[in-house]
Write an enzyme that holds these catalytic residues in place. Structure first.
Site, short mmCIF file in Angstrom:
data_model
loop_
_atom_site.label_atom_id
_atom_site.label_comp_id
_atom_site.label_asym_id
_atom_site.label_seq_id
_atom_site.Cartn_x
_atom_site.Cartn_y
_atom_site.Cartn_z
N HIS A 60 0.73 -1.21 0.04
CA HIS A 60 -0.03 0.00 0.03
C HIS A 60 0.74 1.22 -0.01
CE1 HIS A 60 0.86 -0.68 4.30
NE2 HIS A 60 0.61 0.45 4.54
N HIS A 62 1.35 3.86 2.05
CA HIS A 62 1.70 4.66 3.28
C HIS A 62 3.26 4.64 3.10
CE1 HIS A 62 -1.95 3.92 5.87
NE2 HIS A 62 -1.93 5.07 5.18
N ASP A 64 5.87 4.58 5.17
CA ASP A 64 6.88 3.68 5.54
C ASP A 64 7.06 2.37 4.70
OD1 ASP A 64 4.02 3.17 6.51
OD2 ASP A 64 4.87 1.66 7.90
N HIS A 140 -7.21 -2.04 4.99
CA HIS A 140 -6.59 -1.14 5.71
C HIS A 140 -7.19 0.15 5.60
CE1 HIS A 140 -3.11 0.16 8.10
NE2 HIS A 140 -2.36 0.66 7.05
N ASP A 209 -0.24 -4.59 5.53
CA ASP A 209 -0.82 -3.96 6.52
C ASP A 209 -2.29 -4.37 6.41
OD1 ASP A 209 1.30 -3.18 7.31
OD2 ASP A 209 0.89 -0.88 7.51
N HIS A 269 6.46 -5.96 11.24
CA HIS A 269 5.68 -4.72 11.32
C HIS A 269 5.51 -4.31 12.97
CE1 HIS A 269 2.97 -1.43 10.40
NE2 HIS A 269 3.56 -1.33 9.23
#
Length: 310
Positions: A60, A62, A64, A140, A209, A269
């Site tokens: 995804h 994001h 990080d 998510h 995630d 994670h």
């Protein structure tokens, strides 16, 4: 096949955990799952060759999970890369890569192919002679994907059957190996007549995630996955936080692993709030009391894990 955990942290890195990135080495190629900030520096401390990274799979968008991409792309350009780099990810991945290339003075002379994947249904996104890669939509706070890497094993030639049928080394045997029927002495011989079923290949799932999803566990079971890498951002006592942020706890990840039928689950994670992992170990001990057969690992930065098929 070998996994190298380049980064095992979550949104905020720590002294001990970098942003998420996992290398999968198979048949001379490197497959990279997520590419968080500092990934290219983490690679320096491993035997992972950046030039052998042909495919990057983004779970995804994001930060990080993606902020290591610009530096990695630039570094392999400096090293003279000419072959294409394939990047897979959810909707808006192409825009993200375009923005990277438009910011600063990048000198990228190799082709970059971006493949945006639907986050609505499972897909087979790569199919080759010796492996397949699948995507699976997860839940998510933004469009997100899990991935499954599956080794493809072909039926093996049974020389005893070959000799018994009087098939000599040559064009006929090659056609059978390639999956075609032949005619010998007026009789049709099929590949099934001279082969034995393939050995079980390796299959690895990566959750990205997500909240815990029974549907993902069922998908892993259908593909006969042997190893699952699952996010475990929180310990069990922080279940409320996990639900609010659409993440998973240790217990969530272990339950999904059990439902999926894998032999091994690797937790990753890890939130920056955990300086040490005693809370995780406590949850694992409780789970193992009822499910002693599941092999459970907590990933650490630069940890390597080798997988072998049967």
């Amino acid at each position: 096949m070998k996994l190298t955990f380049l980064g095992t942290g979550a949104a905020i890195p720590t002294k001990y955990r970098a942003h998420p990135s996992i290398s999968l080495k198979f048949d001379g190629e490197i497959f990279l799952f997520d590419c968080g900030e500092n990934t290219q520096r983490q690679i320096i401390f491993t035997d992972v060759s950046p030039m052998k990274i042909n495919n990057i799979f983004i779970s995804h968008l994001h930060g990080d999970h993606i902020l290591g991409i610009p530096g990695l792309m630039q570094s392999i350009a400096f090293q003279g890369r000419t072959k294409p780099l394939n990047i897979y990810g959810p909707k808006e991945t192409a825009k993200m890569i375009e923005n990277i290339l438009n910011v600063g003075y990048h000198s990228i002379d190799y082709p970059i192919n971006v493949y945006e994947i639907s986050a609505k249904s499972p897909e087979k996104i790569i199919s080759s002679d010796n492996y397949e890669v699948f995507s699976f939509p997860v839940v998510h706070s933004v469009p997100a994907l899990a991935y499954v890497f599956k080794q493809v094993k072909k039926p093996r030639m049974d020389l005893e059957k070959v000799n018994k049928l009087g098939i000599e080394i040559g064009p006929d045997l090659k056609r059978l190996k390639d999956g075609f029927n032949i005619e010998l002495n007026g009789k049709i011989i099929t590949p099934d007549d001279v082969t034995v079923p393939p050995k079980k290949g390796i299959c690895v799932g990566y959750s990205g995630d997500t909240i815990p999803l029974n549907e993902f566990a069922e998908f892993l079971k259908e593909l006969k996955c042997t190893t699952l890498i699952h996010e475990a951002t929180f310990d069990k006592s922080m279940d409320k936080n996990a639900k609010e942020t659409l993440h998973s706890t240790v217990s969530d990840a272990l339950n999904i692993a059990k439902l999926s039928g894998v032999n091994t689950v690797i937790l990753t994670h890890i939130s920056a709030r955990y300086d040490e992992i005693s809370a995780y170990e406590k949850d694992i001990v409780e789970f193992k009391a009822e499910h002693p057969d599941l092999h459970i690992l907590i990933a650490e930065d630069l940890m390597e894990y080798s997988l072998k098929g049967k």
